[in-house]
Write an enzyme that holds these catalytic residues in place. Structure first.
Site, PDB file in Angstrom:
ATOM      1  N   ASN A  16       4.550   4.179   1.304  1.00 34.72           N
ATOM      2  CA  ASN A  16       3.236   4.107   0.641  1.00 34.72           C
ATOM      3  C   ASN A  16       2.238   3.391   1.528  1.00 34.72           C
ATOM      4  O   ASN A  16       2.620   2.545   2.336  1.00 34.72           O
ATOM      5  CB  ASN A  16       3.317   3.271  -0.649  1.00 34.72           C
ATOM      6  N   ASP A  18      -0.168   0.497   1.039  1.00 38.61           N
ATOM      7  CA  ASP A  18      -0.442  -0.552   0.060  1.00 38.61           C
ATOM      8  C   ASP A  18      -1.906  -0.977   0.165  1.00 38.61           C
ATOM      9  O   ASP A  18      -2.386  -1.341   1.250  1.00 38.61           O
ATOM     10  CB  ASP A  18       0.455  -1.763   0.311  1.00 38.61           C
ATOM     11  N   GLY A  46      11.176   2.124   0.416  1.00 38.02           N
ATOM     12  CA  GLY A  46      12.020   2.749   1.429  1.00 38.02           C
ATOM     13  C   GLY A  46      11.595   2.359   2.829  1.00 38.02           C
ATOM     14  O   GLY A  46      12.425   1.922   3.648  1.00 38.02           O
ATOM     15  N   ASP A 240      12.704  -6.190  -0.399  1.00 36.22           N
ATOM     16  CA  ASP A 240      13.032  -5.099   0.532  1.00 36.22           C
ATOM     17  C   ASP A 240      13.548  -5.665   1.851  1.00 36.22           C
ATOM     18  O   ASP A 240      14.502  -5.123   2.445  1.00 36.22           O
ATOM     19  CB  ASP A 240      11.786  -4.243   0.806  1.00 36.22           C
ATOM     20  N   GLY A 273       1.229  -9.013   2.946  1.00 38.15           N
ATOM     21  CA  GLY A 273       1.439  -7.585   3.218  1.00 38.15           C
ATOM     22  C   GLY A 273       2.897  -7.266   3.442  1.00 38.15           C
ATOM     23  O   GLY A 273       3.610  -8.006   4.118  1.00 38.15           O
TER      24      GLY A 273
HETATM   25  O1  RIB Z   1       8.649  -3.670  -2.859  1.00 38.44           O
HETATM   26  C1  RIB Z   1       7.313  -3.717  -2.429  1.00 38.44           C
HETATM   27  C2  RIB Z   1       6.738  -2.351  -2.354  1.00 38.44           C
HETATM   28  O2  RIB Z   1       6.675  -1.827  -3.655  1.00 38.44           O
HETATM   29  C3  RIB Z   1       5.334  -2.275  -1.842  1.00 38.44           C
HETATM   30  O3  RIB Z   1       5.252  -2.152  -0.444  1.00 38.44           O
HETATM   31  C4  RIB Z   1       4.745  -1.088  -2.592  1.00 38.44           C
HETATM   32  O4  RIB Z   1       4.447   0.009  -1.786  1.00 38.44           O
HETATM   33  C5  RIB Z   1       5.786  -0.741  -3.649  1.00 38.44           C
HETATM   34  O5  RIB Z   1       6.513   0.356  -3.298  1.00 38.44           O
END
Ligand code: RIB
Length: 295
Positions: A16, A18, A46, A240, A273
């Site tokens: 994505n 953001d 991902g 993540d 970010g």
């Molecule tokens: O886990 C964080 C992510 O969640 C962000 O980067 C956003 O794009 C959402 O997918």
């Protein structure tokens, strides 16, 4: 598992752009508040996890999709710049995935994801399946269609590839998918919500934010790793980062993998970010105060 070489990991998931606003406090329903900043930062669960794998020292191939819009080139570039393989990254018509993110003064966030191209990832082709069958670990989340995740996990299981699932954002999952998962990485809210659904999963890792993480193994083994005190700027992408670093260290055993992943996740909260905050291996090692050996 990897005989001393860097683990090879396929990440199947979202990417994505953001759209990040910063503000003292997040608005209540119906309220408008003034913000203090705005940034566009590549993200998506991902892509963040794939970048975390690459920066933590793993070899990684990303299976995903971008759209045909102004964000697509920047999204591709951040993967390439982070040594993430993009041979299985499709371009589809329409918009890329985006996430509208509000970060408050405590570094806590609210996120709305609009799937865009990620929703087009409904089929795995023969090349995707060949990648999944050939790697050490398949890493998935839930920002793409669930049947695609289930098909990938089934193929991985059939070919001896370890399946790591971060079931986020929380969605209803078929029981057959859980049967193919080797390692689940959940936060404490997801752990409570999933309850008995996690019972068939041999290894469950629960992230606890600033309090570290805990682990439950197949033989009932349990362990906890404490959090690291850091100055929190933005928690976006910290889970993540934890998950990608965990996958890279998994063959060192749960205690060492959680320790490495907790340090990586904590560092990710110290910058704004998602992809921009993910640390490199040298920084994680320095934070741990040791020379975590190369994978
Ligand atoms: O886990 C964080 C992510 O969640 C962000 O980067 C956003 O794009 C959402 O997918």
């Amino acid at each position: 598992m990897t005989d001393g070489r860097a683990p090879v990991i396929a990440v199947l998931g979202s990417i994505n752009m953001d759209l990040v606003t910063t503000t003292d406090r997040r608005p209540q329903p119906g309220e408008t508040v003034l913000g203090s900043g705005f940034a566009m930062v590549p993200g998506g669960k991902g892509a963040n996890q794939a970048i975390a794998v690459g920066r933590s020292g793993g070899q990684v191939e990303f299976i995903g999709a971008v759209g045909g819009d102004v964000f697509a080139d920047g999204l591709r570039a951040v993967l390439r710049d982070s040594e993430v393989g993009t041979a299985r990254l499709r371009s589809v018509d329409g918009p890329s995935g985006i996430a509208a993110i509000v970060v408050d003064a405590d570094g806590e966030n609210s996120i709305i994801v609009v799937g865009g191209a990620n929703a087009a990832l409904t089929e795995l082709d023969d090349d995707d399946l060949a990648v999944i069958a050939s790697v050490d670990i398949l890493l998935c989340q839930l920002e793409i269609p669930v049947p695609t995740v289930a098909a990938a996990a089934r193929h991985a299981r059939a070919n001896g590839t370890i399946v790591v699932l971060n079931p986020s954002p929380a969605r209803e999952l078929p029981p057959e998918l859980w049967a193919d998962v080797d390692v689940a990485v959940v936060n404490s809210g997801e752990f409570t919500a999933l309850g008995a659904a996690l019972d068939p999963v041999p290894h469950v890792v629960v992230t606890l934010g600033g309090d570290g993480a805990r682990y439950r193994g197949p033989d009932g083994q349990e362990l906890s790793v404490p959090g690291t005190a850091v100055e929190v700027v933005d928690t976006t992408g910290a889970g993540d980062t934890f998950t990608g670093a965990l996958a890279v260290s998994w063959d060192r055993g749960p205690a060492e993998a959680l320790r490495f992943a907790c340090a990586a996740g904590a560092l990710a909260t110290t910058r704004l970010g998602a992809s921009a905050s993910i640390p490199h291996r040298a920084e994680i090692n320095a934070a741990l105060g040791d020379a975590h050996p190369a994978p």
